[in-house]
Design an enzyme around this catalytic site. Structure first.
Site, PDB file in Angstrom:
ATOM      1  N   GLN A 147       0.815  -1.223   0.000  1.00  0.00           N
ATOM      2  CA  GLN A 147       0.000   0.000   0.000  1.00  0.00           C
ATOM      3  C   GLN A 147       0.843   1.265   0.000  1.00  0.00           C
ATOM      4  OE1 GLN A 147       1.283  -1.237   2.733  1.00  0.00           O
ATOM      5  NE2 GLN A 147       0.178  -0.704   4.577  1.00  0.00           N
ATOM      6  N   GLY A 148       2.137   1.115   0.351  1.00  0.00           N
ATOM      7  CA  GLY A 148       3.013   2.287   0.371  1.00  0.00           C
ATOM      8  C   GLY A 148       3.290   2.807   1.773  1.00  0.00           C
ATOM      9  N   ALA A 160      -7.652  -2.238   8.400  1.00  0.00           N
ATOM     10  CA  ALA A 160      -8.620  -1.251   8.884  1.00  0.00           C
ATOM     11  C   ALA A 160      -8.288   0.171   8.420  1.00  0.00           C
ATOM     12  CB  ALA A 160      -8.755  -1.303  10.408  1.00  0.00           C
ATOM     13  N   ARG A 217      -5.749   1.876   8.770  1.00  0.00           N
ATOM     14  CA  ARG A 217      -5.362   2.559   9.993  1.00  0.00           C
ATOM     15  C   ARG A 217      -3.900   2.991  10.063  1.00  0.00           C
ATOM     16  NH1 ARG A 217      -2.589  -0.501  13.206  1.00  0.00           N
ATOM     17  NH2 ARG A 217      -3.056   0.608  15.132  1.00  0.00           N
ATOM     18  N   ALA A 247      -3.738  13.812   7.224  1.00  0.00           N
ATOM     19  CA  ALA A 247      -3.908  12.676   6.306  1.00  0.00           C
ATOM     20  C   ALA A 247      -4.778  11.564   6.903  1.00  0.00           C
ATOM     21  CB  ALA A 247      -2.541  12.109   5.937  1.00  0.00           C
ATOM     22  N   GLY A 288      -6.710   7.701   6.188  1.00  0.00           N
ATOM     23  CA  GLY A 288      -6.444   6.479   5.430  1.00  0.00           C
ATOM     24  C   GLY A 288      -7.402   6.329   4.262  1.00  0.00           C
ATOM     25  N   GLU A 300      -8.713   0.897   2.026  1.00  0.00           N
ATOM     26  CA  GLU A 300      -9.896   0.099   1.720  1.00  0.00           C
ATOM     27  C   GLU A 300     -10.952   0.893   0.943  1.00  0.00           C
ATOM     28  OE1 GLU A 300     -10.752  -2.888   5.159  1.00  0.00           O
ATOM     29  OE2 GLU A 300      -9.821  -1.106   6.012  1.00  0.00           O
TER      30      GLU A 300
END
Lengths: 330, 422
Positions: free
Chosen positions: A48-49, A87, A89, A282, A284, A287
């Site tokens: 995801q980075g 999540a 998160r 920022a 998330g 998802e």
């Protein structure tokens, strides 16, 4: 015959473990030989980075570049627990923990600089390109490298922890604040339905994702493209052929997922509206980026052919059956 | 706020290693004196089992075949409920459940021994439909009831919402069980350090959780267990539950040799969780001015044979069932149910991916009844700063959904196209 239609889908997504469950991220920041910064943190890079985003948040807070930071995040004996890479998160929760740890580290570095620069106070000190600088008399400065040499026998480190705020919902009514923050998005697509084969083709897509603030816009767009492709598979292709507990389609020759040939160029739009409790604002997005796509496609299919498909995946067989049934009913 | 690094398109720090093939995944790692493992899995969905490993253990080059009898402490793991056995002991509850772990000098010998494992299955009635599974007389997967969890959301007064609704839309939506389809199938290594610390090398989403489960199952203090998280070839929720961690740690501890296991793609399909399929019954009503008045939903999620995150997933589905809209009167009942299907767990969106398939189609169906453009109808009802969700939460801060929708409308020219078609 081919018919075209347009459709839109919206979603909101509560990030974090939620429902009052303790959602804790931790990080340790340490001055390493040569003046490098080590961030020790149980953050997992699942593609995801996270690794890059966490380094960017740390670098921003300590006034260094991404090249000056080593992220140590592989070995449980070396790093504190930062919860799961799930999540949506990590950017919010672990990003916050890293920011707090780096802010605490800044104070530690100021204290050492005060001694070495012969100052009476840490007031007016700032971090700038790997140096501690007295902002109103910049000749007074000392590099992290120099500090690491002077204090080579001492560990200069700081910890940071972030605990997310949610409440447990009432078991009878579900009232409560189960997630925080929420992320939002909207997507519109145009599809073309082949009335003879039941094949649905995507022609165009515009996708807007709220990110609070984009830590790394290209990585964010990568997530949007990836989420779109995954949702495309979910909506049109993916079928395990589950029969009496048996997965019949248990390999990629039978379980079809989209390839590059199925993807279109999605027009991605990043919407920024910094969240107060988030690191540099920022939130998330990992998802949520897959969520509004399926409904947009389904609504576009309805717009094209006047048939509402209520069951995924919309395979050609299923769509042809629905088209035939509609013809019979008319 | 002036920012120097945050907001910059820095090339991902792991990119070069990954595109050049230098990045190591567990499968790429070889250790001296290493042996190989292979998992024996259930081929029946619901059966009492008797296991005979004697012939397999006689195969030349086999070091040991591990079963539930070899677990030193607790033969139980799970992210919420401890309802997975590391090795099935008496009863298997799904196809793919681990029963034994063969360790041999080579992978070829593992395959040979695999053919000699004898499992006597005494099949019992199974249940595959979550609606059937909710009935009292259904076969039970665990304990006395298959209903793991019931989430209730009650907001406002549904009867009042119905009275105020001029237009009501009712539909049943079904979403499928799907696979994460990550690029890298599960693989891992276990080995012992000189001081007796058990090390598991694996690609996981949560190394500290893995450490806890390995420690509990093996009866070790956590500081005697170390998880090395390598590069992870995609996860999407499919690497949150335990896969081979306990088996590898156990084998390394007992045999005192490095052990490696690699799942084939077919085994990977069997081994990890899937996305919860859901049956979603929806009723949604709006008044003559296009304002949403009520929504009633029943959501049934199939958890398969293990709980994994079922409660959290159905809770998330329930909380997100309204979609991002202000609805004064809401009633949601979401159920998580055991069946003998493959187990379901975390997958990108975690219950909140399923419900928009329903609520967004409900929105379009209502907009059609009202003779409104779908975006215009949504704009009247979406969450904005200060809105209250159906759980009573106030959205106080960053709520730019209107900006998302406006940006999409403008770029796509949705409203303009809609008007032209009409």
């Amino acid at each position: 015959m081919k018919k075209r239609g347009i459709g839109v889908g919206l979603s909101f997504y509560g990030t974090g473990y939620g429902n009052g469950f303790p959602d804790i991220s931790r990080a340790i920041v340490r001055l390493l030989p040569g003046g490098r910064i080590g961030i020790y943190c149980g953050v997992t890079e699942v593609g995801q980075g996270a690794k890059t985003a966490m380094i960017q948040i740390g670098a921003e807070t300590l006034g260094v570049t991404e090249k000056d930071i080593d992220l140590i995040h592989e070995d449980t004996s070396l790093m504190p627990d930062s919860g799961t890479a799930a999540a949506t998160r990590q950017t919010y929760n672990t990003g916050n923990a890293i920011k707090v740890a780096c802010q605490n580290m800044r104070e530690k570095l100021f204290e050492k600089a005060k001694v070495e620069l012969g100052l009476n106070s840490t007031a007016g000190l700032a971090l700038e390109k790997g140096e501690v600088v007295l902002s109103f008399f910049p000749q007074k400065r000392i590099s992290f490298k120099r500090l690491s040499e002077i204090y080579k026998d001492e560990t200069i480190e700081a910890e940071g922890e972030f605990v997310a705020q949610t409440t447990t919902m009432d078991p009878d009514t579900g009232q409560g604040a189960p997630y925080w923050p929420y992320t939002f998005n909207a997507c519109a697509v145009e599809v073309e339905v082949d009335m003879n084969t039941g094949i649905v083709n995507l022609l165009r897509a515009v996708f807007a994702q709220d990110a609070g603030r984009a830590v790394n816009p290209h990585l964010l767009e990568g997530q949007m493209d990836g989420g779109f492709a995954m949702a495309l598979g979910y909506t049109l292709f993916e079928d395990l052929k589950l029969e009496n507990g048996v997965i019949k389609n248990n390999r990629f020759s039978k379980y079809l997922i989209p390839t590059a040939m199925d993807m279109i160029d999605v027009e991605n739009i990043i919407i920024e509206d910094p969240e107060n409790t988030a690191p540099y604002g920022a939130k998330g997005i990992g998802e949520p980026v897959m969520i509004p796509i399926a409904p947009a496609i389904l609504n576009a299919i309805y717009n094209a052919i006047g048939i509402r498909i209520t069951e995924l995946p919309v395979t050609p067989e299923k769509l042809m059956k629905a088209i035939r049934e509609a013809e019979v009913n008319n | 706020m002036k920012l120097n690094i945050v907001g910059k398109n820095i090339i991902r720090v792991d990119a070069q290693a990954k595109v050049t093939g230098k990045a190591l995944y567990p499968q790429d790692i070889y250790l001296d004196n290493m042996v190989y493992g292979k998992t024996v899995r259930s081929t029946k969905p619901h059966a009492y089992i008797k296991i005979d490993i004697s012939e397999a253990e006689k195969v030349d080059g086999v070091l040991k075949v591990f079963t539930y009898k070899d677990i030193p402490n607790k033969n139980a793991h799970g992210v919420v409920l401890k309802d997975h056995e590391a090795f099935a002991s008496k009863k298997v509850i799904r196809i793919g459940e681990p029963i034994a772990f063969i360790v041999a000098e080579t992978q070829k010998i593992c395959e040979e021994a695999y053919k000699k494992i004898k499992i006597d299955y005494e099949e019992i009635p199974a249940v595959f439909d979550p609606v059937e599974a909710m009935k009292e007389d259904a076969p039970k997967v665990h304990g006395d009831s298959n209903i793991i969890y019931h989430f209730k959301l009650r907001h406002g007064d549904i009867e009042e919402g119905k009275r105020k609704s001029k237009y009501i839309v009712e539909n049943i939506y079904k979403s499928p069980m799907v696979e994460h389809a990550f690029l890298q199938p599960e693989a891992g290594l276990g080995y012992l350090e000189e001081d007796g610390t058990v090390v598991v090398v694996i690609a996981t989403q949560y190394p500290h959780y893995d450490r806890e489960e390995v420690a509990i199952n093996l009866g070790l203090p956590e500081e005697k267990v170390k998880i090395i998280n390598t590069n992870v070839g995609g996860a999407f929720g499919g690497r949150e539950d335990i896969s081979a961690q306990i088996h590898l740690a156990l084998a390394a501890m007992v045999l005192k040799r490095p052990v490696k296991v690699i799942f084939s793609r077919e085994e990977s399909f069997l081994a990890h969780s899937k996305r919860h399929p859901m049956i979603m019954k929806y009723k949604t009503g709006a008044d003559e001015n296009g304002y949403l008045q009520y929504m009633e939903a029943e959501i049934i999620g199939d958890s398969g044979a293990h709980c994994s995150w079922a409660m959290n997933v159905l809770r998330k589905a329930g909380v997100h069932a309204t979609g991002p809209y202000v609805i004064p009167h809401v009633k949601v009942d979401a159920y998580a149910v055991y069946t003998n299907n493959p187990y379901t767990g975390a997958m990108r969106g975690f219950g909140a991916t399923q419900v928009p398939i329903a609520h967004e189609q409900q929105m379009d169906a209502l907009a059609e009844k009202l003779g409104m453009n779908p975006i215009e109808f949504r704009m009247k009802n979406i969450f904005r700063r200060g809105s209250m969700t159906a759980t009573g939460q106030i959205l106080t801060d960053s709520v730019p959904l209107d900006r998302c929708l406006e940006a999409v409308d403008e770029r796509f020219k949705f409203s303009q196209l809609w008007k032209e078609v009409k």
